[in-house]
Design a protein around this motif. Structure first.
Motif, short mmCIF file in Angstrom:
data_model
loop_
_atom_site.label_atom_id
_atom_site.label_comp_id
_atom_site.label_asym_id
_atom_site.label_seq_id
_atom_site.Cartn_x
_atom_site.Cartn_y
_atom_site.Cartn_z
N CYS A 195 -10.18 74.08 43.34
CA CYS A 195 -9.45 73.25 42.38
C CYS A 195 -10.45 72.56 41.47
N PHE A 197 -10.09 69.88 39.63
CA PHE A 197 -9.97 68.42 39.48
C PHE A 197 -10.90 67.70 40.47
N CYS A 199 -10.18 64.48 42.29
CA CYS A 199 -9.53 63.30 42.88
C CYS A 199 -10.43 62.70 43.96
N CYS A 202 -9.91 63.50 47.84
CA CYS A 202 -9.66 64.88 48.25
C CYS A 202 -10.95 65.56 48.70
N ASP A 239 -4.31 74.75 46.97
CA ASP A 239 -4.64 73.40 46.51
C ASP A 239 -3.82 73.08 45.27
N ARG A 269 1.04 69.94 40.40
CA ARG A 269 0.62 68.69 39.78
C ARG A 269 1.67 68.30 38.75
S1 SF4 Z 1 -5.80 66.32 45.21
FE1 SF4 Z 1 -5.04 68.25 44.38
S2 SF4 Z 1 -5.55 68.14 42.18
FE2 SF4 Z 1 -6.79 66.58 43.18
S3 SF4 Z 1 -8.77 67.60 43.59
FE3 SF4 Z 1 -7.49 67.81 45.46
S4 SF4 Z 1 -6.47 69.77 45.25
FE4 SF4 Z 1 -7.24 69.21 43.21
#
Ligand code: SF4
Ligand code: B12
Length: 450
Positions: A195, A197, A199, A202, A239, A269
């Protein structure tokens, strides 16, 4: 070699965790079989095996090597399993998010372990078993960490089509359930890994930031194979299933063209869905989308580096409802900077956007997450589905107050006629009556603790 892969028993009889298939172990089993090894899997968790029965099973197998997967909240359970296993095998390997995130420290957490596989394990398990079979000559293969030896990472597969299908035939397929499934016969799939992103809560240490995806035809081939084997509902655990709109559309069109009659759920998302796409997903069998909403407070979203706006959550939930797909909101309550009013705002927001299901959690800094370095906390705040002993929580609120708010959030959302009726209907449709009863008991016991 005779390889035995293991998911240990439940920590205790009160553990209300879900009976989801151990997909990572099934992938490892397939890769080891491809290399000519004899592989078995014991899923003691879903079988509700007692610890003594589990010990008897392992003794009966007498494997050359044992493999276990480790998530951080499961370290104590895996440690107990290793004590049970140790007398019956010469080689114990672990893999999964925890060893990948903590590196060499894993040998302090789990002293009986011989080798830790870091990252995706399909291309590593074969060389590891070969290395053990040849008497562990020279350094271990890339991707394998052993105590006191330099670690060399393995290169993860770029093309996911080179990976064999998970060995689901080694799992007790009929034992798996998903509470929110709309049909009987349950399986999980991964259609993409990684992924882009970032966050802050995560842990992406296993699959990384590079998004790699299987082509639509390959995804739908696997769905059709599962349907053929009696599966009625598939949970996509990618993910980020909705990351590329074009690919979602291709998958849905392929399902419709080939008439694969299966219901499914995915994780999305809130900034990557729209009504036309959701309507197509619904026609192709999508029945539930789970979104990381996380918070109704912009400052918290910023802290979580979620890169979404509160208004996008409103839009995504409205579109999901309009497409007649059920929605699940993952929420984080009481993050640093939040007071009681902020927590209540997030809880009320779930009702406002019409979420069909919610999962409230506290903010936990797991190893492998950007937040981990800020983990100065002594609070432990759990929710009714947490089986683990403690939940080291990042919050500015007093522990007792956040625990109380968490209880209220769960009970105020679920202990209402509509959600209760929906859950009861789902439990019947998905054949999860035992699991629903277990969860209700856990929720009741947990609420009563107030
Ligand atoms: S929470 Fe979801 S969108 Fe954010 S980094 Fe993890 S997998 Fe990616
Ligand atoms: C499905 C899932 C669950 C399922 C259970 C999964 C199961 N039965 O094993 C449920 C819903 C129950 C769950 C719960 C939780 N989960 Co979860 N979950 C996932 C999810 C979405 C997919 C797992 C999966 O199937 N991956 C696909 C397979 C192919 O990958 P894999 O399992 O990592 O396996 C590969 C490698 O790790 C390695 N490997 C793994 N095991 C082994 C063993 C050997 C011997 C070898 C050689 C290699 C090897 O090779 C495999 C193939 O490449 C992941 C995110 C993700 N994308 O992985 C999060 C994830 C594993 N979960 C996570 C978390 C935090 C949780 C919760 C704490 C969430 C919460 N707030 O409550 C709870 C903990 C529950 C508990 N007490 O144990 C974190 C783990 C972080 C960490 N450091 O441990 C993850 C990584 C999410 C994230 N990005 O932060 N989860």
């Amino acid at each position: 070699m005779r390889l035995l892969l293991i998911r240990p028993p439940r920590r205790n009889a009160h553990d209300a965790g879900l009976g989801v298939p151990p997909l990572g172990l099934a992938y490892i089993a397939a890769a080891a079989r491809d290399e000519g090894h004899h592989v078995d899997i014991i899923d003691a968790y879903v079988r509700d095996m007692s610890w003594s029965r589990f010990a008897a099973k392992v003794a009966q197998h007498r494997p050359d090597a044992v493999g276990l997967t480790v998530m951080t909240p499961m370290v104590d359970v895996v440690a107990r399993a290793i004590q049970v296993i140790r007398p019956y095998t010469d080689h114990i390997a672990i893999g999964g998010p925890h060893p990948t995130a903590v590196g060499a420290e894993v040998f302090d957490d789990l002293p009986g372990v011989d080798a830790a596989v870091e990252g995706e394990g399909e291309t590593v398990v074969g060389p590891l078993l070969a290395w053990w079979a040849s008497g562990s000559q020279g350094p271990p293969p890339p991707g394998v960490r052993i105590p006191d030896c330099t670690f060399v990472p393995a290169t993860p597969p770029r093309d996911l089509c080179t990976i064999s299908r998970p060995a689901r035939d080694l799992l007790p397929r009929d034992a798996y359930r998903y509470l929110f499934a709309t049909r009987r016969g349950f399986a999980t799939m991964i259609t993409s890994r990684g992924c882009p992103f970032a966050c802050s809560f995560c842990d992406k240490s296993v699959s990384g930031s590079l998004w790699r995806a299987r082509p639509a035809a390959d995804v739908v081939d696997e769905m059709a194979e599962l349907r053929e084997a009696g599966v009625g509902f598939i949970n996509f655990y990618d993910d980020n299933f909705t990351l590329k709109r074009e690919r979602v559309i291709q998958i849905c069109e392929e399902i419709l063209t080939r008439g694969v009659n299966v219901d499914w759920k995915c994780e999305g998302r809130v900034d990557s869905v729209d009504l036309p796409m959701l309507q197509l997903m619904r026609r192709a069998g999508c029945r539930v989308v789970a979104y990381g909403v996380e918070s109704a407070n912009p400052a918290t979203l910023k802290l979580l580096r979620k890169d979404i706006q509160v208004s996008q959550a409103k839009g995504a939930f409205a579109a999901t409802r309009a497409a007649r797909i059920r929605s699940l909101a993952y929420m984080i309550l009481g993050a640093p900077g939040e007071d009681e009013a902020a927590v209540r705002r997030s809880v009320a927001f779930c009702r406002e956007i019409g979420a069909d299901y919610v999962q409230f959690s506290s903010l936990v800094a797991m190893p492998g997450t950007p937040l981990f370095q800020h983990r100065s906390t002594s609070a432990s705040v759990k929710n009714p589905v947490d089986g683990d002993l403690t939940r080291a929580t990042l919050t500015d609120l007093p522990e007792a107050q956040l625990n109380q708010l968490m209880r209220q959030a769960w009970s105020e959302f679920y202990l209402r006629p509509r959600p209760l009726a929906r859950l009861a209907r789902d439990a019947v449709a998905s054949g999860s009556i035992v699991e629903a009863a277990r969860l209700s008991r856990a929720l009741g016991r947990w609420v009563a603790r107030t």
